[in-house]
Design a protein around this motif. Structure first.
Motif, PDB file in Angstrom:
ATOM      1  N   GLU A   1       0.867  -1.076   0.005  1.00 28.02           N
ATOM      2  CA  GLU A   1       0.344   0.047   0.214  1.00 28.02           C
ATOM      3  C   GLU A   1       0.786   1.550   0.151  1.00 28.02           C
ATOM      4  O   GLU A   1       2.133   1.798   1.113  1.00 28.02           O
ATOM      5  CB  GLU A   1      -0.592  -0.083   1.036  1.00 28.02           C
ATOM      6  N   VAL A   2       0.193   2.070  -0.590  1.00 29.81           N
ATOM      7  CA  VAL A   2       1.154   3.561  -1.137  1.00 29.81           C
ATOM      8  C   VAL A   2       0.113   4.337  -0.176  1.00 29.81           C
ATOM      9  O   VAL A   2      -0.915   4.677  -1.605  1.00 29.81           O
ATOM     10  CB  VAL A   2       1.658   3.569  -2.491  1.00 29.81           C
ATOM     11  N   PRO A   3       0.734   5.549   0.206  1.00 27.52           N
ATOM     12  CA  PRO A   3      -0.076   6.636   0.212  1.00 27.52           C
ATOM     13  C   PRO A   3      -0.475   7.726  -1.298  1.00 27.52           C
ATOM     14  O   PRO A   3       0.411   7.477  -1.477  1.00 27.52           O
ATOM     15  CB  PRO A   3       0.199   7.569   1.291  1.00 27.52           C
TER      16      PRO A   3
END
Length: 107
Positions: free
Chosen positions: A36-38
């Motif tokens: 997960e990448v913001p």
């Protein structure tokens, strides 16, 4: 001298790739993982910030200049002030849009 340098380079080109494949260091291939990448999310802008600002109407022709209809000086000055008001409103809308879309941690 040139021949010696050329032979040295030639030896490096053939010896180094063969040395890299000698080891028994094989790594197991793992299944891909989801990372997960913001992602920056922007708030939707108000419609009043995206609507077009209407142009002020052109000044009416009330005066005469050398017998021809012309715009009076006072009407022209009033039109300039109407344009300045429209510019102020546009700048206020831009400032509000910058404030709404500012990310946390930004100055």
């Amino acid at each position: 001298m040139k021949t010696r340098n050329a032979l040295t380079w030639l030896a490096c080109l053939f010896v180094l790739p063969s040395l890299t494949g000698c080891g028994e260091t094989r790594h197991e291939i793992k299944a891909p993982q989801i990372i997960e990448v913001p992602v920056p999310a922007y708030q939707p802008l108000d419609a009043r910030l995206t609507d077009l600002i209407p142009e002020p109407p052109p000044p009416a022709v009330h005066c005469l200049l050398a017998g021809a209809p012309a715009v009076c000086v006072l009407d022209g000055l009033a039109t300039i002030e109407e344009w300045r008001g429209a510019l102020r409103k546009a700048n206020a809308d831009r400032a509000t849009a910058a404030k709404v879309t500012k990310q946390p941690g930004e100055p």
